[in-house]
Design a protein around this motif. Structure first.
Motif, PDB file in Angstrom:
ATOM      1  N   ASP A 162       0.829  -1.217   0.000  1.00 57.33           N
ATOM      2  CA  ASP A 162       0.000   0.000   0.000  1.00 57.33           C
ATOM      3  C   ASP A 162       0.864   1.267   0.000  1.00 57.33           C
ATOM      4  O   ASP A 162       0.592   2.233  -0.720  1.00 57.33           O
ATOM      5  CB  ASP A 162      -0.940   0.011   1.207  1.00 57.33           C
ATOM      6  CG  ASP A 162      -0.212  -0.172   2.526  1.00 57.33           C
ATOM      7  OD1 ASP A 162       0.908  -0.739   2.534  1.00 57.33           O
ATOM      8  OD2 ASP A 162      -0.738   0.280   3.568  1.00 57.33           O
ATOM      9  N   LYS A 163       1.950   1.226   0.769  1.00 53.43           N
ATOM     10  CA  LYS A 163       2.831   2.398   0.842  1.00 53.43           C
ATOM     11  C   LYS A 163       3.665   2.542  -0.434  1.00 53.43           C
ATOM     12  O   LYS A 163       4.005   3.650  -0.843  1.00 53.43           O
ATOM     13  CB  LYS A 163       3.732   2.314   2.074  1.00 53.43           C
ATOM     14  CG  LYS A 163       2.978   2.548   3.376  1.00 53.43           C
ATOM     15  CD  LYS A 163       3.911   2.594   4.564  1.00 53.43           C
ATOM     16  CE  LYS A 163       3.193   3.073   5.824  1.00 53.43           C
ATOM     17  NZ  LYS A 163       2.034   2.298   6.191  1.00 53.43           N
ATOM     18  N   VAL A 164       3.972   1.400  -1.065  1.00 59.14           N
ATOM     19  CA  VAL A 164       4.681   1.464  -2.356  1.00 59.14           C
ATOM     20  C   VAL A 164       3.806   2.190  -3.370  1.00 59.14           C
ATOM     21  O   VAL A 164       4.286   3.048  -4.136  1.00 59.14           O
ATOM     22  CB  VAL A 164       5.035   0.043  -2.859  1.00 59.14           C
ATOM     23  CG1 VAL A 164       5.565   0.098  -4.284  1.00 59.14           C
ATOM     24  CG2 VAL A 164       6.055  -0.610  -1.938  1.00 59.14           C
ATOM     25  N   ALA A 165       2.510   1.873  -3.356  1.00 56.92           N
ATOM     26  CA  ALA A 165       1.581   2.530  -4.285  1.00 56.92           C
ATOM     27  C   ALA A 165       1.500   4.026  -3.996  1.00 56.92           C
ATOM     28  O   ALA A 165       1.465   4.855  -4.917  1.00 56.92           O
ATOM     29  CB  ALA A 165       0.201   1.876  -4.172  1.00 56.92           C
ATOM     30  N   GLY A 168       2.647   7.107  -6.316  1.00 58.83           N
ATOM     31  CA  GLY A 168       1.623   8.103  -6.625  1.00 58.83           C
ATOM     32  C   GLY A 168       2.067   9.521  -6.306  1.00 58.83           C
ATOM     33  O   GLY A 168       1.289  10.461  -6.455  1.00 58.83           O
ATOM     34  N   GLY A 169       3.288   9.673  -5.816  1.00 61.27           N
ATOM     35  CA  GLY A 169       3.823  11.019  -5.582  1.00 61.27           C
ATOM     36  C   GLY A 169       4.206  11.325  -4.144  1.00 61.27           C
ATOM     37  O   GLY A 169       4.744  12.385  -3.849  1.00 61.27           O
ATOM     38  N   LYS A 170       3.955  10.420  -3.206  1.00 60.57           N
ATOM     39  CA  LYS A 170       4.275  10.662  -1.802  1.00 60.57           C
ATOM     40  C   LYS A 170       5.726  10.244  -1.523  1.00 60.57           C
ATOM     41  O   LYS A 170       6.005   9.223  -0.887  1.00 60.57           O
ATOM     42  CB  LYS A 170       3.305   9.878  -0.910  1.00 60.57           C
ATOM     43  CG  LYS A 170       3.243  10.413   0.517  1.00 60.57           C
ATOM     44  CD  LYS A 170       2.091   9.751   1.281  1.00 60.57           C
ATOM     45  CE  LYS A 170       1.992  10.298   2.701  1.00 60.57           C
ATOM     46  NZ  LYS A 170       0.879   9.661   3.452  1.00 60.57           N
ATOM     47  N   VAL A 206      19.694   0.537  -3.794  1.00 53.62           N
ATOM     48  CA  VAL A 206      18.819  -0.572  -4.168  1.00 53.62           C
ATOM     49  C   VAL A 206      17.358  -0.141  -4.124  1.00 53.62           C
ATOM     50  O   VAL A 206      16.564  -0.470  -5.023  1.00 53.62           O
ATOM     51  CB  VAL A 206      19.069  -1.784  -3.229  1.00 53.62           C
ATOM     52  CG1 VAL A 206      18.015  -2.872  -3.475  1.00 53.62           C
ATOM     53  CG2 VAL A 206      20.465  -2.359  -3.457  1.00 53.62           C
ATOM     54  N   LEU A 207      16.991   0.602  -3.104  1.00 51.49           N
ATOM     55  CA  LEU A 207      15.596   1.089  -2.988  1.00 51.49           C
ATOM     56  C   LEU A 207      15.222   1.982  -4.157  1.00 51.49           C
ATOM     57  O   LEU A 207      14.130   1.859  -4.734  1.00 51.49           O
ATOM     58  CB  LEU A 207      15.408   1.822  -1.666  1.00 51.49           C
ATOM     59  CG  LEU A 207      15.060   0.959  -0.447  1.00 51.49           C
ATOM     60  CD1 LEU A 207      15.190   1.755   0.843  1.00 51.49           C
ATOM     61  CD2 LEU A 207      13.634   0.402  -0.587  1.00 51.49           C
ATOM     62  N   LYS A 208      16.094   2.892  -4.509  1.00 52.76           N
ATOM     63  CA  LYS A 208      15.812   3.804  -5.626  1.00 52.76           C
ATOM     64  C   LYS A 208      15.629   3.016  -6.934  1.00 52.76           C
ATOM     65  O   LYS A 208      14.743   3.327  -7.742  1.00 52.76           O
ATOM     66  CB  LYS A 208      16.937   4.822  -5.776  1.00 52.76           C
ATOM     67  CG  LYS A 208      16.935   5.903  -4.712  1.00 52.76           C
ATOM     68  CD  LYS A 208      18.117   6.861  -4.887  1.00 52.76           C
ATOM     69  CE  LYS A 208      18.098   7.916  -3.767  1.00 52.76           C
ATOM     70  NZ  LYS A 208      19.279   8.823  -3.862  1.00 52.76           N
ATOM     71  N   ALA A 209      16.452   1.993  -7.113  1.00 50.94           N
ATOM     72  CA  ALA A 209      16.365   1.171  -8.326  1.00 50.94           C
ATOM     73  C   ALA A 209      15.044   0.409  -8.380  1.00 50.94           C
ATOM     74  O   ALA A 209      14.400   0.301  -9.443  1.00 50.94           O
ATOM     75  CB  ALA A 209      17.554   0.213  -8.402  1.00 50.94           C
ATOM     76  N   LYS A 210      14.639  -0.134  -7.230  1.00 46.15           N
ATOM     77  CA  LYS A 210      13.444  -0.972  -7.210  1.00 46.15           C
ATOM     78  C   LYS A 210      12.151  -0.173  -7.190  1.00 46.15           C
ATOM     79  O   LYS A 210      11.113  -0.616  -7.688  1.00 46.15           O
ATOM     80  CB  LYS A 210      13.491  -1.931  -6.011  1.00 46.15           C
ATOM     81  CG  LYS A 210      14.539  -3.039  -6.193  1.00 46.15           C
ATOM     82  CD  LYS A 210      14.491  -4.048  -5.068  1.00 46.15           C
ATOM     83  CE  LYS A 210      15.503  -5.184  -5.309  1.00 46.15           C
ATOM     84  NZ  LYS A 210      15.084  -6.061  -6.432  1.00 46.15           N
ATOM     85  N   LEU A 211      12.189   1.028  -6.615  1.00 47.94           N
ATOM     86  CA  LEU A 211      10.990   1.860  -6.549  1.00 47.94           C
ATOM     87  C   LEU A 211      10.793   2.671  -7.823  1.00 47.94           C
ATOM     88  O   LEU A 211       9.712   3.179  -8.110  1.00 47.94           O
ATOM     89  CB  LEU A 211      11.066   2.808  -5.344  1.00 47.94           C
ATOM     90  CG  LEU A 211      10.834   2.152  -3.978  1.00 47.94           C
ATOM     91  CD1 LEU A 211      11.214   3.100  -2.858  1.00 47.94           C
ATOM     92  CD2 LEU A 211       9.382   1.696  -3.833  1.00 47.94           C
ATOM     93  N   GLY A 212      11.857   2.808  -8.611  1.00 50.43           N
ATOM     94  CA  GLY A 212      11.764   3.510  -9.887  1.00 50.43           C
ATOM     95  C   GLY A 212      11.746   5.028  -9.750  1.00 50.43           C
ATOM     96  O   GLY A 212      11.738   5.584  -8.688  1.00 50.43           O
TER      97      GLY A 212
END
Length: 420
Positions: free
Chosen positions: A378-381, A385-387, A414-420
């Protein structure tokens, strides 16, 4: 920049006051030991901060008087003669300060300087360092100074500022009400936050100065003066400039590290030790050492409170913790956690650092990140979505999952790569 006199003369300054047992004070008048010079002050903070040079008139040797006690005698005054006859150096500035803030900055700069070079311990409560403030006001645009009033023996920077502020307001109100400022010496009452009259203020000719017939002139030869100059340490202004230019420290950190001679000594000792232990140049580790010494270590010691064994807060322990952070062995947050435990519970520092060594294993970090993102879909979404503020949450959860042992830089990557 002052001129040290090769020959100076002691004089007798004659006046009657209960704290002066002989009726005169040994001082210097026409030929003081130092003439001229200047001191640079730092006023304010942030964008409004500025530097100003205050010229010095003279510095002369004299004997101290006694101390009048007004607080404990209920309508009477006592006299403490314990310090009468003690030698002191009186430093007189030109009338170039335009606010209480500048006066306090000047007093603090002078206080730091005399402690820095070992002139005195600077203890204001015991009278080792005292300030007299001469205050006058004048209408804007008027060239001539107004009549001055001297506030005696202020023994804290806070009282100095409050006394000047009170006296400025009082003199303005007096003049605007049609009154006239009279030259006098006043005392500051901190309980009432006001100044009150002590005695009328004499001019130099009223003191009937004359050379002391019992004391020989003070003669200083060139060899002695050169020996004194050679013994001086690097002064605060020069050291502050070197910290900024050679070590790359911010102006704020350079000022903080040179505000007190003991802090500067601790910094340089730790800097040399960390540079040697890490095999890096002092300029490469200076920012981390300064940050640890000014921001992180004091917080740890404060958190330890009464449980801290401060004998363990040694240069060796600080070196070990800073080097481990600098080399990426442990994270900054883990460093503070380990150091707190070390101060309060006596753990083996080297063993604890080894046990908490952070990993740079990309595979392990990716696995931890995948698990965190899966558990917080849910937090990934929301993030996508801009948050974007949620990124810190993901970092924290990943570090928690890895028990603080993940390399923070790699976790971020790694987080930046996976979260896009």
């Amino acid at each position: 920049g002052g001129e040290v006199a090769a020959k100076s003369v002691f004089a007798r300054k004659n006046y009657f006051y209960p704290d002066l047992p002989k009726g005169y004070q040994i001082s210097q008048f026409e030929l003081p030991v130092v003439v001229g010079g200047s001191i640079t002050i730092q006023v304010g903070e942030g964008e409004k901060a500025y530097e100003k040079s205050i010229r010095l008139t003279r510095a002369h040797l004299e004997e101290d008087a006694g101390k009048s006690l007004h607080e404990d005698f209920h309508g009477k005054s006592g006299i403490d003669l314990n310090r009468a006859g003690t030698p002191l150096l009186e430093i007189v500035s030109e009338p170039e300060m335009r606010s209480s803030a500048e006066a306090v900055a000047y007093a603090k700069a002078l206080h730091a300087l005399v402690r820095w070079i070992g002139t005195c311990d600077g203890n204001m409560q015991e009278g080792s360092f005292r300030c007299d403030a001469n205050v006058s006001v004048r209408p804007k645009g008027q060239v001539e100074f107004g009549t001055r009033r001297e506030i005696k023996n202020l023994n804290s920077f806070r009282f100095l500022e409050r006394a000047i502020e009170y006296e400025i307001t009082r003199q303005i109100e007096l003049i605007e009400d049609g009154g006239r400022v009279v030259q006098e010496t006043r005392l500051y009452d901190p309980d009432r936050d006001e100044t009150r009259s002590m005695r009328s203020k004499e001019d130099a000719h009223d003191y009937r100065y004359f050379p002391d017939p019992d004391l020989l002139p003070l003669e200083l030869d060139d060899a002695f003066l050169e020996e004194c100059r050679a013994s001086l340490p690097e002064l605060p202004d020069a050291k502050r400039h070197r910290y900024e230019t050679a070590l790359g420290l911010s102006a704020y950190n350079a000022n903080a590290l040179t505000a007190d001679v003991q802090t500067a000594r601790e910094f340089e000792a730790l800097l040399a030790s960390v540079a040697k232990a890490s095999g890096k140049g002092e300029d490469a580790v200076a920012k981390r050492v300064a940050n640890w010494l000014l921001s992180e270590q004091p917080g740890v010691v404060s958190a330890a409170g009464a449980d801290a064994d401060l004998s363990r807060n040694s240069i060796e322990a600080n070196t070990a913790i800073v080097v481990a952070t600098e080399n990426g062995t442990i994270s900054g947050s883990k460093a503070k956690e380990i150091f707190l435990a070390y101060l309060t519970s006596g753990i083996d520092l080297a063993a604890e650092i080894a046990a908490n060594q952070q990993t740079s294993d990309t595979g392990a970090i990716e696995a931890a990140v995948d698990a965190v993102l899966a558990a917080n879909a849910d937090k990934v979404a929301e993030y996508k979505g801009g948050k974007e503020a949620l990124f810190g949450f993901f970092v924290g959860q990943t570090m928690k999952a890895m028990q603080g042992k993940g390399n923070p830089q790699l976790v971020n990557q790694v987080l930046k790569a996976k979260l896009g």
